[in-house]
Design a protein around this motif. Structure first.
Motif, short mmCIF file in Angstrom:
data_model
loop_
_atom_site.label_atom_id
_atom_site.label_comp_id
_atom_site.label_asym_id
_atom_site.label_seq_id
_atom_site.Cartn_x
_atom_site.Cartn_y
_atom_site.Cartn_z
N ASP A 24 0.80 -1.22 0.00
CA ASP A 24 0.00 0.00 0.00
C ASP A 24 0.85 1.28 0.00
OD1 ASP A 24 0.94 0.04 2.62
OD2 ASP A 24 -1.02 -0.28 3.53
N SER A 69 1.17 6.60 -0.93
CA SER A 69 0.39 5.47 -0.43
C SER A 69 -1.06 5.60 -0.85
CB SER A 69 0.49 5.39 1.10
OG SER A 69 -0.01 6.58 1.69
N LEU A 70 -1.69 4.46 -0.97
CA LEU A 70 -3.12 4.35 -1.22
C LEU A 70 -3.61 3.29 -0.26
CD1 LEU A 70 -5.57 5.18 -2.99
CD2 LEU A 70 -4.98 3.22 -4.45
N GLU A 71 -4.20 3.73 0.84
CA GLU A 71 -4.60 2.82 1.91
C GLU A 71 -6.09 2.94 2.20
OE1 GLU A 71 -1.82 2.61 5.36
OE2 GLU A 71 -0.94 4.39 4.41
N HIS A 82 -10.57 5.29 0.27
CA HIS A 82 -9.13 5.13 0.11
C HIS A 82 -8.42 6.46 0.38
CE1 HIS A 82 -10.38 1.42 -1.85
NE2 HIS A 82 -9.16 0.99 -1.54
N GLU A 83 -7.39 6.38 1.20
CA GLU A 83 -6.64 7.58 1.61
C GLU A 83 -5.31 7.63 0.87
OE1 GLU A 83 -6.73 8.74 5.83
OE2 GLU A 83 -4.53 8.53 5.71
N ILE A 84 -4.98 8.81 0.38
CA ILE A 84 -3.72 9.04 -0.31
C ILE A 84 -2.80 9.84 0.59
CG2 ILE A 84 -2.62 10.24 -2.25
CD1 ILE A 84 -5.08 9.56 -3.91
N ILE A 123 -1.45 8.09 -9.35
CA ILE A 123 -2.03 7.01 -8.55
C ILE A 123 -3.56 7.07 -8.58
CG2 ILE A 123 -2.12 8.00 -6.21
CD1 ILE A 123 -0.70 5.22 -5.42
N ILE A 124 -4.12 8.28 -8.68
CA ILE A 124 -5.58 8.39 -8.81
C ILE A 124 -6.02 7.77 -10.13
CG2 ILE A 124 -7.48 10.01 -9.18
CD1 ILE A 124 -6.07 11.84 -7.09
N ALA A 137 -5.83 4.04 -9.88
CA ALA A 137 -6.85 3.50 -8.98
C ALA A 137 -8.22 3.52 -9.64
CB ALA A 137 -6.88 4.28 -7.67
N PHE A 178 -11.71 9.17 -2.80
CA PHE A 178 -10.41 9.29 -2.15
C PHE A 178 -10.48 10.35 -1.06
CE2 PHE A 178 -9.94 8.19 -6.57
CZ PHE A 178 -9.06 7.13 -6.56
#
Length: 164
Positions: free
Chosen positions: A56, A71-73, A81-83, A104-105, A108, A117
């Motif tokens: 992650d 990170s993408l958690e 999902h948190e960046i 990353i967005i 995702a 997000f």
């Protein structure tokens, strides 16, 4: 792996520890992070093994140099999902954080079907706020987060992005 115009976002490797230590041990880079600076490259290497297992947190690579992490958690509290991201100070003010967040967005959304997000940043960290704003995040609420088991408290903005 995610390729953007200038960057590669990929899983961390243990061999990235020395590059990562450059920013993870820098008090200026970590001024607003919820975790303390790293003080030992071998301890960081062990943390990288955990990141690899958890899948992650990813390395942001420019050429052959790892210049940051992203990170993408899954955020269980907010069900979204948190960046999060961090860039080596030597590479600030070049648009790399914005490019990595957009990368990353896009990945995702297109590969995982994620549409919502969240992120947060210290009110005093305007640069991070500008990155998220450029990526389309809007303020959802204000609050606080802490470091060092609550010894350092940051006033924060919590932001959200929804992709239709």
């Amino acid at each position: 792996m995610i390729k953007t115009e200038r960057l590669l976002i990929r899983p961390f490797m243990e061999s990235d520890a020395e590059d990562a230590f450059e920013w993870r041990s820098d008090p200026e880079v970590n001024k607003f992070m919820p975790y303390p600076c790293d003080t030992d490259v071998e301890a960081l290497r062990e943390r990288i093994r955990e990141w690899i297992a958890d899948n992650d947190k990813y390395a942001i690579v420019l050429g052959e140099k790892v210049i940051g992490d992203i990170s993408l958690e899954w955020n269980e509290k907010d069900k979204v999902h948190e960046i999060g991201y961090n860039i080596n100070r030597s590479y600030w003010r070049n648009g790399y954080a914005t490019e990595a967040v957009r990368g990353i967005i896009g990945w995702a959304v297109n590969e995982l079907g994620i549409r919502d997000f969240t992120a947060f940043y210290a009110k005093d960290n305007g640069a991070s706020g500008r990155v998220l704003e450029k990526c389309g995040f809007v303020q959802e609420y204000t609050g606080q987060y802490s470091r060092d088991n609550g010894k350092t408290i940051f006033e924060a903005l919590f932001v959200r992005l929804h992709i239709d």
